[in-house]
Design a protein around this motif. Structure first.
Motif, short mmCIF file in Angstrom:
data_model
loop_
_atom_site.label_atom_id
_atom_site.label_comp_id
_atom_site.label_asym_id
_atom_site.label_seq_id
_atom_site.Cartn_x
_atom_site.Cartn_y
_atom_site.Cartn_z
N ALA A 288 0.87 -1.33 0.04
CA ALA A 288 -0.10 -0.11 0.03
C ALA A 288 0.92 1.36 -0.15
CB ALA A 288 -0.98 0.28 1.35
N ASN A 289 0.32 2.45 0.05
CA ASN A 289 0.77 3.70 -0.20
C ASN A 289 1.91 3.88 1.14
OD1 ASN A 289 -0.38 4.47 -2.35
ND2 ASN A 289 -2.06 5.27 -1.62
N ASP A 290 1.76 3.48 2.24
CA ASP A 290 2.41 3.67 3.29
C ASP A 290 3.98 3.30 3.09
OD1 ASP A 290 1.47 1.20 3.53
OD2 ASP A 290 1.45 1.40 5.90
N SER A 336 -2.09 -9.64 1.92
CA SER A 336 -1.40 -8.52 1.61
C SER A 336 -2.74 -7.38 1.92
CB SER A 336 -1.13 -8.43 0.21
OG SER A 336 -0.54 -7.23 -0.39
N ASP A 337 -2.11 -6.11 1.92
CA ASP A 337 -2.95 -4.93 1.50
C ASP A 337 -3.36 -4.24 0.08
OD1 ASP A 337 -0.33 -4.02 1.17
OD2 ASP A 337 -0.45 -2.69 2.92
N GLU A 338 -2.54 -5.14 -0.64
CA GLU A 338 -2.66 -4.83 -2.16
C GLU A 338 -4.23 -4.75 -2.68
OE1 GLU A 338 -2.55 -3.53 -5.44
OE2 GLU A 338 -0.46 -4.28 -4.85
N GLU A 339 -4.73 -3.67 -3.28
CA GLU A 339 -5.99 -3.59 -3.97
C GLU A 339 -6.08 -3.99 -5.55
OE1 GLU A 339 -7.32 0.22 -2.82
OE2 GLU A 339 -7.24 -0.21 -0.58
N ASP A 340 -5.10 -4.23 -6.13
CA ASP A 340 -5.09 -4.47 -7.64
C ASP A 340 -5.58 -5.87 -7.63
OD1 ASP A 340 -4.82 -4.83 -10.34
OD2 ASP A 340 -2.86 -4.36 -10.15
N TYR A 353 -2.93 -19.74 -1.50
CA TYR A 353 -4.34 -19.36 -1.00
C TYR A 353 -4.34 -17.91 -0.48
CZ TYR A 353 -4.80 -24.52 -1.07
OH TYR A 353 -5.09 -25.85 -1.31
N THR A 354 -5.55 -17.48 -0.64
CA THR A 354 -5.72 -16.11 0.03
C THR A 354 -7.12 -15.92 0.87
OG1 THR A 354 -7.35 -15.57 -1.91
CG2 THR A 354 -4.77 -15.03 -2.32
#
Length: 422
Positions: A288-290, A336-340, A353-354
């Motif tokens: 993420a952006n942080d 993960s904090d990925e949003e894509d 797995y997620t």
């Protein structure tokens, strides 16, 4: 520099701690090391040794005969040993149930210590660990506050420390009482009380500490203890860390939180309630952006670890687990904090797995805190953990895997495509 406690060999000084937090600070502690003891031996001539050996055999035979006749002549059964130790009472330092004024619930013969939090959740866990360790070495009773939602949105509200971690287990494990503020003072109380606190934050900024003139000896208060450590900065990264070894290692999840998370893992792996959860490797990927701000202009996909980088680290963990435990973990969970969505598709194509907190409806079922907490439990429950260097969440998850699961922890370097080459 903070004041030196006459009962302690600890001096608090200040330096930098972790990339996940603001500027941080350190203190020094010396650890004595006991030397092995030398035992002298006296040599005896051979003939004399024979007489000594014969005498020893006769003495042992005589004792055996005497014991046999003593037992034969006595009909009295051996005494029954009863454990008379008092039951552990974690709340013994309190006069009773929560009161409207916190001082009305404190014992006159007991000293206490408290502090506050103001960072991301993992950094707050570390802060409370520092507080409790400081309580141990100053012989005070720690009073712990709740966790505040600084990183997940203010509307999430606070969550009690004891809803996340088993306070009774912690207290017994470290051999001292640990209190929560909700056990000291009524949460519904409208009474506003003053409490003076030493300012570690100001000490970090100006290299000297300050305190409110109304500080009281019975309740030692510090504004923010994230910045202190016992020996060196970045201390939680090192085996020497006493805050981890003696305190935070014993921050075990509550049975309720572990049970909820186990249910998620069973559904992720598609197994029944009766089947054991298979050993697995967890990956914690900060994207993420942080963390992007630390890429210094390097494109995101070049800055953060690639799938081949993760594959190499997975293979290393599998080999170490095979050598240590005799099996090879095949399951991998990505957190993960990925949003894509395209990135997540590439992860699933690897057969990894997620979690899916939207499908699970985690927030509506348990509250805003629980996606974070469930992910933290999953990270800590595997036999392997892959984290990202500079993330305190990765760091504590890895230490839990090492100490709780006797597992393997690998922290990936990042910033360029070749940062983790080795």
């Amino acid at each position: 520099m903070l004041p030196r406690d006459p009962k302690s060999s600890v001096e608090l000084s200040l330096s930098r701690l972790d990339q996940d937090a603001p500027d941080s600070a350190a203190s020094l502690l010396g650890f004595p090391i006991d030397s092995p003891r030398f035992v002298a031996h006296r040599f005896v001539p051979k003939r004399r040794r024979l007489f000594i050996a014969a005498g020893s055999v006769l003495s042992a035979l005589s004792l055996f005969v005497l014991a046999y006749f003593s037992l034969s002549e006595s009909s009295t059964p051996p005494p029954i040993l009863v454990d008379t130790a008092p039951a552990w009472n974690r709340k013994a330092p309190l006069l009773g149930p929560p009161t409207d004024r916190f001082r009305d619930n404190l014992r006159n013969d007991t000293k206490y210590i408290t502090s506050w939090i103001s960072a991301g959740w993992t950094n707050d866990v570390m802060t409370y660990g520092n507080l409790i360790y400081l309580a141990m070495i100053t012989e005070r009773v720690p009073i712990i506050g709740p966790f505040t939602p600084s990183h997940i949105g203010g509307d999430a509200g606070i969550i009690p420390f004891g809803e996340v971690f088993d306070v009774d287990y912690l207290s017994k494990a470290i051999g001292m009482p640990v209190l929560e503020w909700s056990e000291v003072k009524n949460t519904s109380s409208q009474e506003v009380e003053d409490i003076g606190c030493w300012s570690v934050w100001q000490g970090v900024q100006t290299r000297e500490s300050d305190h409110d003139s109304q500080t009281h000896e019975q309740v030692a208060c510090f504004d923010y203890l994230y910045y202190v450590c016992a020996h060196t900065s970045f201390e939680y990264e090192h085996d020497i860390s006493p805050a981890w070894r003696f305190v935070v290692k014993n921050f075990r999840w509550t049975n309720q939180l572990q049970t909820i998370s186990d249910g998620y893992m069973r559904r992720i792996f598609g197994i029944t309630e009766e089947e054991p959860i298979p050993p697995y490797i967890a990956i914690h990927a900060r994207r993420a952006n942080d963390f992007i701000v630390y890429c210094n202009g390097v494109p995101k996909d070049d800055c953060f670890p690639s799938i081949p980088t993760y594959q190499r680290r997975i293979a290393e963990i599998q080999e170490e687990v095979r050598e240590r435990h005799g099996y090879v973990p095949q399951h991998v969970i990505m957190l993960s904090d990925e949003e894509d969505p395209a990135w997540w598709d590439s992860i699933r194509m690897m057969g990894w797995y997620t979690t899916d907190h939207v499908t699970e409806d985690t927030v509506n079922k348990y509250g805003r805190w629980y996606p974070l907490l469930i992910d933290a439990v999953i990270q800590s429950s595997g036999v392997g953990m892959i984290g990202m260097q500079g993330s305190t969440m990765s760091l504590l998850a890895g230490r839990r895997v090492q100490d709780w699961q006797q597992g393997v922890f690998k922290n990936i370097k990042w910033g360029t495509p070749t940062a983790d080459d080795h």
